[in-house]
Motif scaffolding. Structure first.
Motif, PDB file in Angstrom:
ATOM      1  N   PHE A   1      -0.171  -1.960   4.236  1.00  0.00           N
ATOM      2  CA  PHE A   1      -0.647  -2.336   2.908  1.00  0.00           C
ATOM      3  C   PHE A   1      -0.863  -1.103   2.024  1.00  0.00           C
ATOM      4  CE2 PHE A   1      -2.451  -6.150   5.242  1.00  0.00           C
ATOM      5  CZ  PHE A   1      -1.413  -6.984   4.845  1.00  0.00           C
ATOM      6  N   ALA A   2      -1.311  -0.012   2.636  1.00  0.00           N
ATOM      7  CA  ALA A   2      -1.492   1.222   1.870  1.00  0.00           C
ATOM      8  C   ALA A   2      -0.151   1.747   1.362  1.00  0.00           C
ATOM      9  CB  ALA A   2      -2.177   2.276   2.733  1.00  0.00           C
ATOM     10  N   LYS A   3       0.891   1.630   2.189  1.00  0.00           N
ATOM     11  CA  LYS A   3       2.235   2.067   1.793  1.00  0.00           C
ATOM     12  C   LYS A   3       2.766   1.192   0.659  1.00  0.00           C
ATOM     13  CE  LYS A   3       6.027   4.534   2.572  1.00  0.00           C
ATOM     14  NZ  LYS A   3       6.069   5.999   2.402  1.00  0.00           N
ATOM     15  N   ILE A   4       2.515  -0.100   0.743  1.00  0.00           N
ATOM     16  CA  ILE A   4       2.942  -1.014  -0.327  1.00  0.00           C
ATOM     17  C   ILE A   4       2.248  -0.659  -1.632  1.00  0.00           C
ATOM     18  CG2 ILE A   4       2.890  -3.413  -1.114  1.00  0.00           C
ATOM     19  CD1 ILE A   4       3.126  -4.228   1.869  1.00  0.00           C
TER      20      ILE A   4
ATOM     21  N   GLY B   1       4.963 -14.219  10.854  1.00  0.00           N
ATOM     22  CA  GLY B   1       5.006 -13.957  12.289  1.00  0.00           C
ATOM     23  C   GLY B   1       4.221 -12.736  12.706  1.00  0.00           C
ATOM     24  N   THR B   2       3.453 -12.139  11.769  1.00  0.00           N
ATOM     25  CA  THR B   2       2.560 -11.038  12.095  1.00  0.00           C
ATOM     26  C   THR B   2       1.115 -11.529  12.000  1.00  0.00           C
ATOM     27  OG1 THR B   2       2.231 -10.191   9.840  1.00  0.00           O
ATOM     28  CG2 THR B   2       4.228  -9.484  11.007  1.00  0.00           C
ATOM     29  N   GLU B   3       0.177 -10.621  12.226  1.00  0.00           N
ATOM     30  CA  GLU B   3      -1.237 -10.976  12.104  1.00  0.00           C
ATOM     31  C   GLU B   3      -1.638 -11.277  10.668  1.00  0.00           C
ATOM     32  OE1 GLU B   3      -3.624  -6.858  12.021  1.00  0.00           O
ATOM     33  OE2 GLU B   3      -2.141  -6.973  13.632  1.00  0.00           O
ATOM     34  N   ASP B   4      -0.839 -10.819   9.712  1.00  0.00           N
ATOM     35  CA  ASP B   4      -1.088 -11.147   8.305  1.00  0.00           C
ATOM     36  C   ASP B   4      -0.501 -12.530   8.027  1.00  0.00           C
ATOM     37  OD1 ASP B   4      -1.424 -11.284   5.562  1.00  0.00           O
ATOM     38  OD2 ASP B   4       0.321  -9.998   5.137  1.00  0.00           O
ATOM     39  N   ASP B   5      -1.353 -13.533   7.980  1.00  0.00           N
ATOM     40  CA  ASP B   5      -0.882 -14.906   7.779  1.00  0.00           C
ATOM     41  C   ASP B   5      -1.102 -15.401   6.355  1.00  0.00           C
ATOM     42  OD1 ASP B   5      -3.624 -15.181   7.759  1.00  0.00           O
ATOM     43  OD2 ASP B   5      -3.719 -16.681   9.349  1.00  0.00           O
ATOM     44  N   SER B   6      -1.318 -14.484   5.401  1.00  0.00           N
ATOM     45  CA  SER B   6      -1.607 -14.901   4.031  1.00  0.00           C
ATOM     46  C   SER B   6      -0.456 -15.686   3.422  1.00  0.00           C
ATOM     47  CB  SER B   6      -1.945 -13.686   3.156  1.00  0.00           C
ATOM     48  OG  SER B   6      -0.893 -12.728   3.183  1.00  0.00           O
ATOM     49  N   GLN B   7       0.789 -15.278   3.703  1.00  0.00           N
ATOM     50  CA  GLN B   7       1.937 -16.011   3.179  1.00  0.00           C
ATOM     51  C   GLN B   7       2.300 -17.216   4.037  1.00  0.00           C
ATOM     52  OE1 GLN B   7       4.271 -15.295   0.084  1.00  0.00           O
ATOM     53  NE2 GLN B   7       3.761 -17.350   0.729  1.00  0.00           N
ATOM     54  N   SER B   8       2.294 -17.031   5.339  1.00  0.00           N
ATOM     55  CA  SER B   8       2.741 -18.115   6.219  1.00  0.00           C
ATOM     56  C   SER B   8       1.823 -19.326   6.138  1.00  0.00           C
ATOM     57  CB  SER B   8       2.850 -17.621   7.665  1.00  0.00           C
ATOM     58  OG  SER B   8       1.637 -17.060   8.118  1.00  0.00           O
ATOM     59  N   LYS B   9       0.523 -19.125   5.940  1.00  0.00           N
ATOM     60  CA  LYS B   9      -0.391 -20.261   5.817  1.00  0.00           C
ATOM     61  C   LYS B   9      -0.082 -21.079   4.567  1.00  0.00           C
ATOM     62  CE  LYS B   9      -4.772 -19.855   6.534  1.00  0.00           C
ATOM     63  NZ  LYS B   9      -6.170 -19.342   6.497  1.00  0.00           N
ATOM     64  N   LEU B  10       0.222 -20.411   3.471  1.00  0.00           N
ATOM     65  CA  LEU B  10       0.563 -21.128   2.244  1.00  0.00           C
ATOM     66  C   LEU B  10       1.840 -21.946   2.425  1.00  0.00           C
ATOM     67  CD1 LEU B  10      -0.215 -18.345  -0.389  1.00  0.00           C
ATOM     68  CD2 LEU B  10      -1.426 -20.534  -0.155  1.00  0.00           C
TER      69      LEU B  10
ATOM     70  N   HIS C   1       8.231  -7.110  -3.193  1.00  0.00           N
ATOM     71  CA  HIS C   1       9.368  -8.031  -3.296  1.00  0.00           C
ATOM     72  C   HIS C   1       9.820  -8.603  -1.950  1.00  0.00           C
ATOM     73  CE1 HIS C   1      13.083  -9.679  -4.937  1.00  0.00           C
ATOM     74  NE2 HIS C   1      13.765  -9.044  -3.998  1.00  0.00           N
ATOM     75  N   LEU C   2       9.657  -7.840  -0.891  1.00  0.00           N
ATOM     76  CA  LEU C   2      10.165  -8.251   0.422  1.00  0.00           C
ATOM     77  C   LEU C   2       9.077  -8.419   1.471  1.00  0.00           C
ATOM     78  CD1 LEU C   2      12.635  -8.710   2.307  1.00  0.00           C
ATOM     79  CD2 LEU C   2      12.744  -6.218   2.594  1.00  0.00           C
ATOM     80  N   SER C   3       7.975  -7.693   1.322  1.00  0.00           N
ATOM     81  CA  SER C   3       7.006  -7.603   2.416  1.00  0.00           C
ATOM     82  C   SER C   3       6.344  -8.930   2.760  1.00  0.00           C
ATOM     83  CB  SER C   3       5.940  -6.551   2.092  1.00  0.00           C
ATOM     84  OG  SER C   3       5.152  -6.931   0.972  1.00  0.00           O
TER      85      SER C   3
ATOM     86  N   GLU D   1      13.385   0.467   5.280  1.00  0.00           N
ATOM     87  CA  GLU D   1      12.089   1.092   5.518  1.00  0.00           C
ATOM     88  C   GLU D   1      11.011   0.044   5.754  1.00  0.00           C
ATOM     89  OE1 GLU D   1       8.836   3.987   3.223  1.00  0.00           O
ATOM     90  OE2 GLU D   1      10.802   3.582   2.324  1.00  0.00           O
ATOM     91  N   TRP D   2      11.041  -1.022   4.939  1.00  0.00           N
ATOM     92  CA  TRP D   2      10.017  -2.063   5.082  1.00  0.00           C
ATOM     93  C   TRP D   2      10.203  -2.851   6.368  1.00  0.00           C
ATOM     94  CZ3 TRP D   2       6.129  -0.837   2.460  1.00  0.00           C
ATOM     95  CH2 TRP D   2       6.251  -0.265   1.192  1.00  0.00           C
ATOM     96  N   ARG D   3      11.442  -3.130   6.722  1.00  0.00           N
ATOM     97  CA  ARG D   3      11.684  -3.853   7.976  1.00  0.00           C
ATOM     98  C   ARG D   3      11.152  -3.057   9.166  1.00  0.00           C
ATOM     99  NH1 ARG D   3      15.110  -3.252  11.961  1.00  0.00           N
ATOM    100  NH2 ARG D   3      16.429  -1.761  10.840  1.00  0.00           N
TER     101      ARG D   3
END
Length: 314
Positions: A5-8, A280-289, A272-274, A22-24
């Motif tokens: 998140f800091a890199k983003i 499928g990661t511990e960050d479920d902010s997008q997947s839950k929506l 745009h991509l992240s 790089e993001w992948r």
């Protein structure tokens, strides 16, 4: 994932050709291991072109009539692949199949080897493959009436061109959308394009035969038929965010009843991509929506008088 998140945040809206790798690489260590409860069938052919291939991820359960998700990758019309790497885009297939959703991850043809409306036609062929195959036990017993389309960036543009004919009077559908669609999600989709960018000019000429505005006129919407999710992010590239705002305004002028709005979400901390890579990661902010949207679409199937393909075949 705080370093990610800091890199983003450090890069903000910067997103140049090649940055996607790089993001992948940053996200791949965070993907969950493939579940033993998920089956996978790869490289099924859905059309005559070499890139008309798809992978199917499905829950290994006895449940039938499972929701179906069709994911179409981005890549600026000229790049991208369903098997970007061993883990990506399998992260999407594994995650949603683990949640009981049959997930189809499809390739489509790329410029310079395809011309408009080839990308939209590929989407149609993939949808027809789902109609004819996804209900079988081999592919997870998906429901042909519960199909949700999920397009990222240029993948979303191909879905839009398939569903709405992209404002092209020669492609206005003569009948209701078929096969049926229970919902559609557009993430960072360029409904309109920044033709001042040289790479975009070249791609548009290769795909549309011109970089003029005419082929990309406002979409013809029948917005009461299909629930729509428009997804963007805090650090979105200008072209995509301007296009999504324009689409949002076009949608509300054509909606039924008048003024009805699509679901519109701006996700914090992502670019745009992240947000798509985060599935499928511990960050479920997008997947839950996304899971919530799929559940809402599925709940409407059969409750609002929509025709049922499966019922009509009985």
């Amino acid at each position: 994932m705080e370093n990610v998140f800091a890199k983003i945040a450090e890069n903000t809206v910067k997103f140049n050709l090649g940055d996607e790798e790089e993001w992948r690489i940053l996200f791949e260590p965070f993907y969950e291991e493939p579940s033993k409860d998920v089956g996978v069938i790869r490289d099924e052919r859905y059309g005559p072109a070499e890139r008309n291939r798809l992978d199917v991820f499905f829950p290994l359960s006895k449940e039938a009539e499972n929701p179906v998700l069709l994911f179409v990758h981005g890549g600026g019309f000229f790049s991208g692949d369903k098997g970007w790497s061993e883990k990506c885009w399998a992260n999407i297939g594994n995650f949603f199949a683990r949640h009981g959703i049959v997930t189809v991850v499809a390739n489509h043809q790329l410029v310079p080897h395809v011309r408009y409306p080839g990308g939209a036609d590929d989407i149609q062929l993939a949808r027809e493959w789902i109609l004819n195959n996804i209900a079988s036990e081999k592919y997870g017993k998906g429901s042909v009436d519960k199909v949700i389309l999920f397009g990222h960036s240029s993948g979303g543009a191909h879905i839009a061109a398939n569903l709405y004919a992209a404002g092209d009077p020669k492609r206005v559908p003569k009948q209701a959308i078929f096969p049926p669609v229970a919902g559609v999600m557009f993430f960072s989709t360029p409904f309109w394009f920044d033709r001042t960018r040289p790479i975009r000019q070249r791609t548009l000429r290769q795909y549309y035969g011109s970089d003029a505005e005419e082929p990309l006129s406002p979409l013809k919407l029948d917005s009461d038929k299909i629930p729509v999710y428009i997804g963007t992010v805090k650090w979105e590239v200008n072209e995509a965010v301007n296009a999504q705002i324009a689409f949002f305004n076009a949608y509300r002028t054509r909606s039924k009843p008048p003024g009805a709005l699509p679901f519109f979400n701006v996700l914090d901390k992502h670019n745009h991509l992240s947000n798509i890579l985060s599935i499928g990661t511990e960050d479920d902010s997008q997947s839950k929506l996304i899971l919530d949207f799929i559940s809402a679409c599925v709940a409407k199937v059969g409750s609002g008088g929509k025709p049922s393909v499966s019922a009509s075949r009985l």
